[in-house]
Motif scaffolding. Structure first.
Motif, PDB file in Angstrom:
ATOM      1  N   ASP A 111       0.828  -1.203   0.000  1.00  0.00           N
ATOM      2  CA  ASP A 111       0.000   0.000   0.000  1.00  0.00           C
ATOM      3  C   ASP A 111       0.863   1.253   0.000  1.00  0.00           C
ATOM      4  N   GLU A 112       1.932   1.254   0.791  1.00  0.00           N
ATOM      5  CA  GLU A 112       2.812   2.417   0.846  1.00  0.00           C
ATOM      6  C   GLU A 112       3.462   2.683  -0.515  1.00  0.00           C
ATOM      7  N   VAL A 113       3.831   1.623  -1.214  1.00  0.00           N
ATOM      8  CA  VAL A 113       4.433   1.788  -2.542  1.00  0.00           C
ATOM      9  C   VAL A 113       3.418   2.379  -3.517  1.00  0.00           C
ATOM     10  N   ALA A 114       2.204   1.868  -3.491  1.00  0.00           N
ATOM     11  CA  ALA A 114       1.167   2.391  -4.388  1.00  0.00           C
ATOM     12  C   ALA A 114       0.912   3.876  -4.116  1.00  0.00           C
ATOM     13  N   ARG A 115       0.855   4.256  -2.836  1.00  0.00           N
ATOM     14  CA  ARG A 115       0.636   5.652  -2.478  1.00  0.00           C
ATOM     15  C   ARG A 115       1.803   6.527  -2.962  1.00  0.00           C
ATOM     16  N   HIS A 116       3.013   5.993  -2.833  1.00  0.00           N
ATOM     17  CA  HIS A 116       4.195   6.742  -3.273  1.00  0.00           C
ATOM     18  C   HIS A 116       4.169   6.972  -4.781  1.00  0.00           C
ATOM     19  N   SER A 126       1.656   3.547 -15.618  1.00  0.00           N
ATOM     20  CA  SER A 126       2.043   2.177 -15.961  1.00  0.00           C
ATOM     21  C   SER A 126       3.383   1.865 -15.310  1.00  0.00           C
ATOM     22  N   VAL A 127       3.409   0.819 -14.498  1.00  0.00           N
ATOM     23  CA  VAL A 127       4.646   0.430 -13.826  1.00  0.00           C
ATOM     24  C   VAL A 127       4.991  -1.016 -14.172  1.00  0.00           C
ATOM     25  N   GLY A 128       6.277  -1.315 -14.139  1.00  0.00           N
ATOM     26  CA  GLY A 128       6.725  -2.683 -14.308  1.00  0.00           C
ATOM     27  C   GLY A 128       6.969  -3.311 -12.948  1.00  0.00           C
ATOM     28  N   LEU A 129       6.786  -4.613 -12.855  1.00  0.00           N
ATOM     29  CA  LEU A 129       6.938  -5.310 -11.587  1.00  0.00           C
ATOM     30  C   LEU A 129       7.946  -6.445 -11.700  1.00  0.00           C
ATOM     31  N   LEU A 130       9.045  -6.309 -10.968  1.00  0.00           N
ATOM     32  CA  LEU A 130       9.994  -7.401 -10.804  1.00  0.00           C
ATOM     33  C   LEU A 130       9.760  -7.972  -9.419  1.00  0.00           C
ATOM     34  N   ALA A 131       9.334  -9.215  -9.331  1.00  0.00           N
ATOM     35  CA  ALA A 131       8.963  -9.804  -8.050  1.00  0.00           C
ATOM     36  C   ALA A 131       9.006 -11.322  -8.166  1.00  0.00           C
ATOM     37  N   THR A 132       8.791 -11.989  -7.047  1.00  0.00           N
ATOM     38  CA  THR A 132       8.702 -13.446  -7.093  1.00  0.00           C
ATOM     39  C   THR A 132       7.465 -13.855  -7.884  1.00  0.00           C
ATOM     40  N   GLN A 143      -3.501  -5.307  -7.600  1.00  0.00           N
ATOM     41  CA  GLN A 143      -4.690  -4.898  -6.851  1.00  0.00           C
ATOM     42  C   GLN A 143      -4.528  -3.515  -6.229  1.00  0.00           C
ATOM     43  N   TRP A 144      -3.416  -3.311  -5.532  1.00  0.00           N
ATOM     44  CA  TRP A 144      -3.230  -2.035  -4.840  1.00  0.00           C
ATOM     45  C   TRP A 144      -3.027  -0.887  -5.824  1.00  0.00           C
ATOM     46  N   LEU A 145      -2.284  -1.126  -6.901  1.00  0.00           N
ATOM     47  CA  LEU A 145      -2.044  -0.065  -7.877  1.00  0.00           C
ATOM     48  C   LEU A 145      -3.309   0.308  -8.630  1.00  0.00           C
ATOM     49  N   SER A 146      -4.173  -0.678  -8.872  1.00  0.00           N
ATOM     50  CA  SER A 146      -5.414  -0.393  -9.600  1.00  0.00           C
ATOM     51  C   SER A 146      -6.303   0.586  -8.838  1.00  0.00           C
ATOM     52  N   GLU A 147      -6.144   0.635  -7.503  1.00  0.00           N
ATOM     53  CA  GLU A 147      -6.928   1.585  -6.699  1.00  0.00           C
ATOM     54  C   GLU A 147      -6.603   3.034  -7.078  1.00  0.00           C
TER      55      GLU A 147
END
Length: 247
Positions: A111-116, A126-132, A143-147
């Motif tokens: 949530d903090e990242v999405a707010r930032h 539009s953001v890219g996601l490097l994650a597991t 989900q959080w970014l779509s908000e």
């Protein structure tokens, strides 16, 4: 008499993995404003590397890590923690089912990242996601970014397996050499070519192998954002305590 107030204590639920936990605490220390030891926040760290693999639990019916997460949170609470931080992105997938059992408020890293990202200028859509793979498949960031009307782009399956997961496993084993960095740089560039304006290093191991200056795009480090959010809360609690009305 002044009402009794308790000093805020950050509880770090770590060990997922150990190097990422150490890196997170280093960032918390580095970001703390102050010239003396006494100006830093109180911190309790529970680093339990026996927590079952979160991605395996989410993608291959591996052991459920939630009992370990609950136990760790209770250890931190018993040790005096007043706020919980979890410097593991994938672990956040398990929070909805156990939040009421943790006994502490959680500063939610996703949530903090999405707010930032919402505050960035020029505006990011539009953001890219490097994650597991676990984080990607559960749609945590999506989900959080779509908000905030932000789209999340994820790597193609081959890129995810051969570059991203291979690099994460290498970092967990202590390999942060150039070959590991090159894989993450290529994966980030792949996302930029797909339309990403910035790229989230959505696994706390990734910044260990992907320095901010290694990529041509802006890399968002969730651990740094989480550390800043915690420090804001500590500062607010201290300010409130110092201005509390006498009882």
């Amino acid at each position: 008499m002044r009402m009794a107030t308790s000093e805020p204590v950050i509880g770090i639920l770590g060990g997922m993995g150990p190097a990422a936990t150490a890196d997170f605490y280093s960032k918390l220390v580095a970001l703390t404003p102050g010239a003396t030891d006494q100006e830093h926040p109180k911190v309790v760290i529970w680093a339990d590397p026996t927590v079952p693999d979160r991605t395996l639990a989410l993608t291959e019916n591996g052991p459920d890590p939630t009992p370990w997460l609950i136990r760790g949170a209770r250890v931190l609470r018993a040790s005096g923690a007043t706020t919980l931080a979890i410097p593991c992105n994938t672990a956040h997938a398990f929070l909805p089912g156990i939040a009421s059992q943790l006994g502490l408020p959680v500063v939610h890293m996703i949530d903090e990242v999405a707010r930032h990202i919402r505050t960035l200028s020029p505006a990011v859509t539009s953001v890219g996601l490097l994650a597991t793979t676990g984080t990607v498949r559960t749609g945590l960031y999506q989900q959080w970014l779509s908000e905030y009307s932000i789209d999340a782009l994820v790597p193609d399956p081959a890129v995810q397996q051969e570059w991203v997961m291979t690099a994460i496993r290498a970092i967990k084993s202590g390999d942060v050499g150039q070959a590991t960095t090159d894989k993450l740089v290529r994966a980030a560039e792949h996302l930029v070519e797909s339309g990403a304006q910035v790229v989230i290093a959505g696994c706390t191991e990734i910044p260990l192998g992907l320095p901010a200056d290694a990529a041509t795009c802006q890399i968002i480090d969730p651990a740094t954002i989480l550390a800043r959010a915690l420090l804001r809360r500590v500062a607010h609690a201290r300010k409130y305590a110092s201005t509390a009305d006498p009882g």
